[in-house]
Design a protein around this motif. Sequence first.
Motif, PDB file in Angstrom:
ATOM      1  N   LEU A 149       1.471  -1.210  -0.294  1.00 42.28           N
ATOM      2  CA  LEU A 149      -0.209  -0.670   0.693  1.00 42.28           C
ATOM      3  C   LEU A 149       0.674   0.973   0.235  1.00 42.28           C
ATOM      4  O   LEU A 149       2.124   1.165   0.509  1.00 42.28           O
ATOM      5  N   ALA A 150       0.246   2.301  -0.898  1.00 40.26           N
ATOM      6  CA  ALA A 150       1.090   3.455  -0.671  1.00 40.26           C
ATOM      7  C   ALA A 150       0.260   5.369  -0.850  1.00 40.26           C
ATOM      8  O   ALA A 150      -1.118   4.824  -1.480  1.00 40.26           O
ATOM      9  N   GLN A 151       0.648   5.774   0.213  1.00 40.43           N
ATOM     10  CA  GLN A 151      -0.266   7.372   0.752  1.00 40.43           C
ATOM     11  C   GLN A 151      -1.287   6.822   0.333  1.00 40.43           C
ATOM     12  O   GLN A 151      -2.171   7.673  -0.486  1.00 40.43           O
ATOM     13  N   VAL A 152      -2.181   5.760   1.265  1.00 38.26           N
ATOM     14  CA  VAL A 152      -3.839   5.547   1.469  1.00 38.26           C
ATOM     15  C   VAL A 152      -4.217   7.036   2.460  1.00 38.26           C
ATOM     16  O   VAL A 152      -4.093   6.027   3.411  1.00 38.26           O
ATOM     17  N   ARG A 159      -0.816  -3.087  -7.283  1.00 35.29           N
ATOM     18  CA  ARG A 159       0.482  -2.708  -6.347  1.00 35.29           C
ATOM     19  C   ARG A 159       1.540  -1.517  -6.923  1.00 35.29           C
ATOM     20  O   ARG A 159       1.642  -1.960  -8.244  1.00 35.29           O
ATOM     21  N   PRO A 160       2.132  -1.409  -5.990  1.00 30.87           N
ATOM     22  CA  PRO A 160       1.195  -0.746  -4.963  1.00 30.87           C
ATOM     23  C   PRO A 160      -0.238  -0.483  -4.882  1.00 30.87           C
ATOM     24  O   PRO A 160      -0.306   1.090  -5.961  1.00 30.87           O
ATOM     25  N   GLY A 161      -1.081  -0.736  -4.083  1.00 28.69           N
ATOM     26  CA  GLY A 161      -2.186  -0.547  -3.977  1.00 28.69           C
ATOM     27  C   GLY A 161      -2.458   1.061  -3.432  1.00 28.69           C
ATOM     28  O   GLY A 161      -1.535   1.788  -2.226  1.00 28.69           O
ATOM     29  N   ARG A 162      -3.108   2.328  -4.721  1.00 30.55           N
ATOM     30  CA  ARG A 162      -3.862   3.283  -3.700  1.00 30.55           C
ATOM     31  C   ARG A 162      -5.222   3.067  -4.117  1.00 30.55           C
ATOM     32  O   ARG A 162      -5.796   2.778  -4.889  1.00 30.55           O
ATOM     33  N   ILE A 163      -5.883   4.183  -4.012  1.00 33.44           N
ATOM     34  CA  ILE A 163      -7.740   4.678  -3.555  1.00 33.44           C
ATOM     35  C   ILE A 163      -6.930   5.980  -5.126  1.00 33.44           C
ATOM     36  O   ILE A 163      -6.196   6.666  -5.724  1.00 33.44           O
ATOM     37  N   VAL A 164      -7.679   4.609  -6.627  1.00 37.03           N
ATOM     38  CA  VAL A 164      -7.891   5.811  -7.294  1.00 37.03           C
ATOM     39  C   VAL A 164      -8.840   6.313  -8.526  1.00 37.03           C
ATOM     40  O   VAL A 164      -9.148   7.266  -8.736  1.00 37.03           O
ATOM     41  N   LYS A 165     -10.186   5.829  -7.501  1.00 30.67           N
ATOM     42  CA  LYS A 165     -11.181   6.756  -7.844  1.00 30.67           C
ATOM     43  C   LYS A 165     -12.163   6.414  -6.925  1.00 30.67           C
ATOM     44  O   LYS A 165     -12.006   5.360  -5.986  1.00 30.67           O
ATOM     45  N   VAL A 166     -13.117   6.737  -6.399  1.00 29.00           N
ATOM     46  CA  VAL A 166     -14.190   7.222  -5.338  1.00 29.00           C
ATOM     47  C   VAL A 166     -15.951   7.344  -5.922  1.00 29.00           C
ATOM     48  O   VAL A 166     -15.430   8.688  -6.601  1.00 29.00           O
ATOM     49  N   LEU A 167     -16.714   6.224  -6.470  1.00 26.95           N
ATOM     50  CA  LEU A 167     -17.623   6.890  -6.159  1.00 26.95           C
ATOM     51  C   LEU A 167     -19.290   6.953  -5.823  1.00 26.95           C
ATOM     52  O   LEU A 167     -18.985   5.715  -4.886  1.00 26.95           O
ATOM     53  N   ASP A 168     -19.955   7.810  -5.522  1.00 27.72           N
ATOM     54  CA  ASP A 168     -21.005   7.426  -4.354  1.00 27.72           C
ATOM     55  C   ASP A 168     -22.374   7.061  -5.764  1.00 27.72           C
ATOM     56  O   ASP A 168     -22.044   8.009  -6.588  1.00 27.72           O
ATOM     57  N   THR A 169     -22.935   6.258  -4.776  1.00 26.82           N
ATOM     58  CA  THR A 169     -23.817   5.700  -5.708  1.00 26.82           C
ATOM     59  C   THR A 169     -25.157   5.270  -4.355  1.00 26.82           C
ATOM     60  O   THR A 169     -25.034   4.893  -3.282  1.00 26.82           O
ATOM     61  N   ASP A 170     -26.393   5.569  -5.035  1.00 27.36           N
ATOM     62  CA  ASP A 170     -27.247   5.891  -3.943  1.00 27.36           C
ATOM     63  C   ASP A 170     -28.287   4.218  -4.698  1.00 27.36           C
ATOM     64  O   ASP A 170     -29.348   3.867  -4.287  1.00 27.36           O
ATOM     65  N   PHE A 171     -27.236   3.671  -5.507  1.00 24.77           N
ATOM     66  CA  PHE A 171     -28.523   2.339  -6.005  1.00 24.77           C
ATOM     67  C   PHE A 171     -29.126   0.945  -4.898  1.00 24.77           C
ATOM     68  O   PHE A 171     -30.291   0.551  -5.143  1.00 24.77           O
ATOM     69  N   THR A 172     -28.677   0.743  -3.697  1.00 23.99           N
ATOM     70  CA  THR A 172     -28.728  -0.237  -3.047  1.00 23.99           C
ATOM     71  C   THR A 172     -29.816   0.366  -2.323  1.00 23.99           C
ATOM     72  O   THR A 172     -30.545  -0.845  -1.911  1.00 23.99           O
TER      73      THR A 172
END
Length: 270
Positions: free
Chosen positions: A33-36, A221-234
Amino acid sequence: MQRAYDGINGKTVVKLEDVELVYNSEIGTVTALAQVNLDIQEGEFICVMGPSGCGKSTLLNIIAGFMQPTDGQALMNGRPIEGPDWQRGVVFQSPPLYPWLTIKENVNFGLRMRNIPEKEREAITAEYLEIVGLTDFANRKPYELSGGMKQRASLAKVLVNEPGMILMDEPFGALDALTRDKMQALIRRIWMKNQSTVFFITHDVDEALSLATKVIVMSSRPGRIVKVLDTDFTYDMDGANSESARYSKQYMTMRESILNVINQKDELAV
């Protein structure tokens, strides 16, 4: 969209600050992991996706307290996570049930370890066995249950402690499609009812979109967060709206976006 759940209140439960994890292996030094950096709010249902080996499970293990980052810090309610705690319940892909105990004894094991009085323990155990549909199997041994029933017992074993956060590492990956759908519906109902905070790892993009309020995509690897999506489908996945939600233009666009990120990172890693 009319929400069936309104438990997200903006309070940060878990905070990851510049988390890195480096370890030595037979092939040399590996940066998992790197810079999470991540803030998990109370009541969120977060699904984490990414290519195999990207550090999803490592990240879950750090939040659970099973591992310590080599740099940065992981905090829960402002305090460093220094080890496992019942406030962070973990559901694994393989149900960790003791074969010599009955299902009821497995489910209330954590309560006994916490010295909860017997009368209270019995009442709580009975409640959660009913929630997961195992009341009639309380006195059976794990080997007498199907895979889906074992996973329900494992879920109840976590839920009886009423943790502030539930961590799930591909819990439905080994189940058949029909059982998997039922388990997804069950955890969705429990999340809405208990207003828990859920951190859920999956390889299935449709599972992520149908369960999550937020989908996090990690790189190779190294694992980084590259995208964050908000969803209301649930909120539309139960009842008459489920099919229209799953095949809506918004759903398909978000699905393609997630797959493009994962596939692009896979290609870059080759």
